[in-house]
Design a protein around this motif. Structure first.
Motif, PDB file in Angstrom:
ATOM      1  N   ALA A 154     -10.029 -46.519  22.012  1.00 12.95           N
ATOM      2  CA  ALA A 154     -10.731 -45.133  22.393  1.00 12.95           C
ATOM      3  C   ALA A 154      -9.678 -44.367  22.799  1.00 12.95           C
ATOM      4  CB  ALA A 154     -11.274 -45.046  22.207  1.00 12.95           C
ATOM      5  N   GLU A 155      -8.838 -45.016  23.598  1.00 17.13           N
ATOM      6  CA  GLU A 155      -7.607 -44.226  24.560  1.00 17.13           C
ATOM      7  C   GLU A 155      -6.514 -43.993  23.986  1.00 17.13           C
ATOM      8  OE1 GLU A 155      -4.680 -44.172  29.075  1.00 17.13           O
ATOM      9  OE2 GLU A 155      -7.285 -45.436  28.573  1.00 17.13           O
ATOM     10  N   ILE A 156      -6.011 -45.086  22.581  1.00 15.12           N
ATOM     11  CA  ILE A 156      -5.082 -45.216  22.232  1.00 15.12           C
ATOM     12  C   ILE A 156      -5.100 -43.686  21.022  1.00 15.12           C
ATOM     13  CG2 ILE A 156      -3.413 -46.219  19.855  1.00 15.12           C
ATOM     14  CD1 ILE A 156      -4.463 -48.869  21.882  1.00 15.12           C
ATOM     15  N   LYS A 157      -6.316 -44.136  20.813  1.00 12.11           N
ATOM     16  CA  LYS A 157      -6.409 -42.720  19.744  1.00 12.11           C
ATOM     17  C   LYS A 157      -6.368 -41.394  19.650  1.00 12.11           C
ATOM     18  CE  LYS A 157      -9.433 -44.608  16.675  1.00 12.11           C
ATOM     19  NZ  LYS A 157     -10.667 -44.785  15.384  1.00 12.11           N
ATOM     20  N   TRP A 158      -6.393 -41.462  21.303  1.00 12.06           N
ATOM     21  CA  TRP A 158      -6.016 -40.019  22.090  1.00 12.06           C
ATOM     22  C   TRP A 158      -5.160 -39.632  21.909  1.00 12.06           C
ATOM     23  CZ3 TRP A 158      -6.412 -40.087  28.235  1.00 12.06           C
ATOM     24  CH2 TRP A 158      -6.436 -39.042  28.763  1.00 12.06           C
ATOM     25  N   ILE A 159      -4.172 -40.786  22.780  1.00  8.03           N
ATOM     26  CA  ILE A 159      -2.624 -40.714  22.879  1.00  8.03           C
ATOM     27  C   ILE A 159      -2.121 -39.909  21.805  1.00  8.03           C
ATOM     28  CG2 ILE A 159      -0.699 -41.732  23.379  1.00  8.03           C
ATOM     29  CD1 ILE A 159      -2.437 -43.645  25.623  1.00  8.03           C
ATOM     30  N   GLU A 160      -2.766 -40.490  20.400  1.00  8.31           N
ATOM     31  CA  GLU A 160      -2.173 -40.122  19.259  1.00  8.31           C
ATOM     32  C   GLU A 160      -2.826 -38.359  19.191  1.00  8.31           C
ATOM     33  OE1 GLU A 160      -4.150 -42.785  16.548  1.00  8.31           O
ATOM     34  OE2 GLU A 160      -2.923 -43.727  16.717  1.00  8.31           O
ATOM     35  N   ARG A 161      -3.706 -37.991  19.567  1.00  5.84           N
ATOM     36  CA  ARG A 161      -4.311 -37.017  19.471  1.00  5.84           C
ATOM     37  C   ARG A 161      -2.926 -35.881  20.615  1.00  5.84           C
ATOM     38  NH1 ARG A 161      -8.109 -33.293  22.221  1.00  5.84           N
ATOM     39  NH2 ARG A 161      -8.656 -31.906  21.208  1.00  5.84           N
ATOM     40  N   LEU A 162      -2.721 -36.804  21.741  1.00  6.56           N
ATOM     41  CA  LEU A 162      -2.138 -35.897  22.706  1.00  6.56           C
ATOM     42  C   LEU A 162      -0.074 -36.197  21.816  1.00  6.56           C
ATOM     43  CD1 LEU A 162      -3.283 -37.834  25.708  1.00  6.56           C
ATOM     44  CD2 LEU A 162      -3.833 -34.614  25.159  1.00  6.56           C
ATOM     45  N   GLY A 163       0.473 -36.877  21.819  1.00 10.86           N
ATOM     46  CA  GLY A 163       0.743 -36.566  20.467  1.00 10.86           C
ATOM     47  C   GLY A 163       1.480 -35.415  19.854  1.00 10.86           C
ATOM     48  N   ARG A 164       0.555 -35.914  18.697  1.00 16.20           N
ATOM     49  CA  ARG A 164       0.755 -34.540  17.975  1.00 16.20           C
ATOM     50  C   ARG A 164       0.472 -32.957  18.434  1.00 16.20           C
ATOM     51  NH1 ARG A 164      -3.621 -37.913  15.450  1.00 16.20           N
ATOM     52  NH2 ARG A 164      -5.206 -36.398  16.024  1.00 16.20           N
ATOM     53  N   MET A 165       0.128 -32.979  19.932  1.00 17.45           N
ATOM     54  CA  MET A 165      -0.418 -32.086  20.610  1.00 17.45           C
ATOM     55  C   MET A 165       1.209 -31.735  20.754  1.00 17.45           C
ATOM     56  SD  MET A 165      -4.051 -31.852  22.651  1.00 17.45           S
ATOM     57  CE  MET A 165      -4.068 -30.700  23.597  1.00 17.45           C
TER      58      MET A 165
END
Length: 179
Positions: A154-165
């Motif tokens: 779940a945190e890896i997915k969040w990191i991917e989202r933060l990366g897109r931001m």
């Protein structure tokens, strides 16, 4: 990390020590940050020139010490937030503090922080997967490892989202827009 938290709390406007210890406690999930931690740190910050201390009148006529961040203090905070090694990558608190202050950091620094934390989580997930296949953890042990893997993914997915931001921020700044 308490020093980074305390410095970051002075970013916006001057604060008195009592307010700082209460806000630090609120962030860390404690009633407050202990006086024996707050005031020695504030003294050290003042000695280093990172924080300015000024006496001000309190609401009930008492004198309070107000603390404000100096330009060298802001630079030091940003410098230290930008340092993100293996120990910081292993610490959820160190990672969360930096993400909470991402707006202070350059997009390239944000990307490095996300990459290091992501690599740490990937290693953890692989370790837990190995545990599940190599060792009989039992019913409850397996449940613990399953939840730990869920959290990591779940945190890896969040990191991917933060990366897109962050990538969007970088594109805006490269094209003259504001982030």
């Amino acid at each position: 990390m308490n020093d980074l938290l305390l410095l970051s709390l002075i970013l916006g406007a001057p604060q008195h020590g009592y307010a700082l210890k209460k806000r630090a406690g609120l962030i860390t999930g404690q009633p407050d940050m202990h006086n024996n931690l707050v005031y020695p740190l504030l003294r050290r910050f003042v000695e280093k020139g990172w924080v300015r201390q000024k006496a001000a009148a309190g609401k009930r006529g008492q004198t309070r010490q107000m603390y404000s961040l100096t330009p060298p203090g802001r630079r030091e905070l940003i410098r230290r937030l930008s340092e993100f090694g293996d120990a910081e990558a292993r610490s959820p608190e160190a990672f969360h503090l930096r993400v909470g202050l991402f707006e202070l950091l350059e997009p390239a620094v944000r990307e490095q922080i996300l990459e290091k934390r992501g690599e740490h989580l990937e290693r953890n997930d692989a370790h837990f997967a190995n545990l599940q296949t190599e060792i009989d953890l039992g019913r409850y042990g397996n449940e613990v490892v399953r939840v730990l893997r869920q959290r990591a993914r779940a945190e890896i997915k969040w990191i991917e989202r933060l990366g897109r931001m962050t990538a969007g921020t970088r594109e805006n700044s490269e094209h003259g827009g504001s982030a």
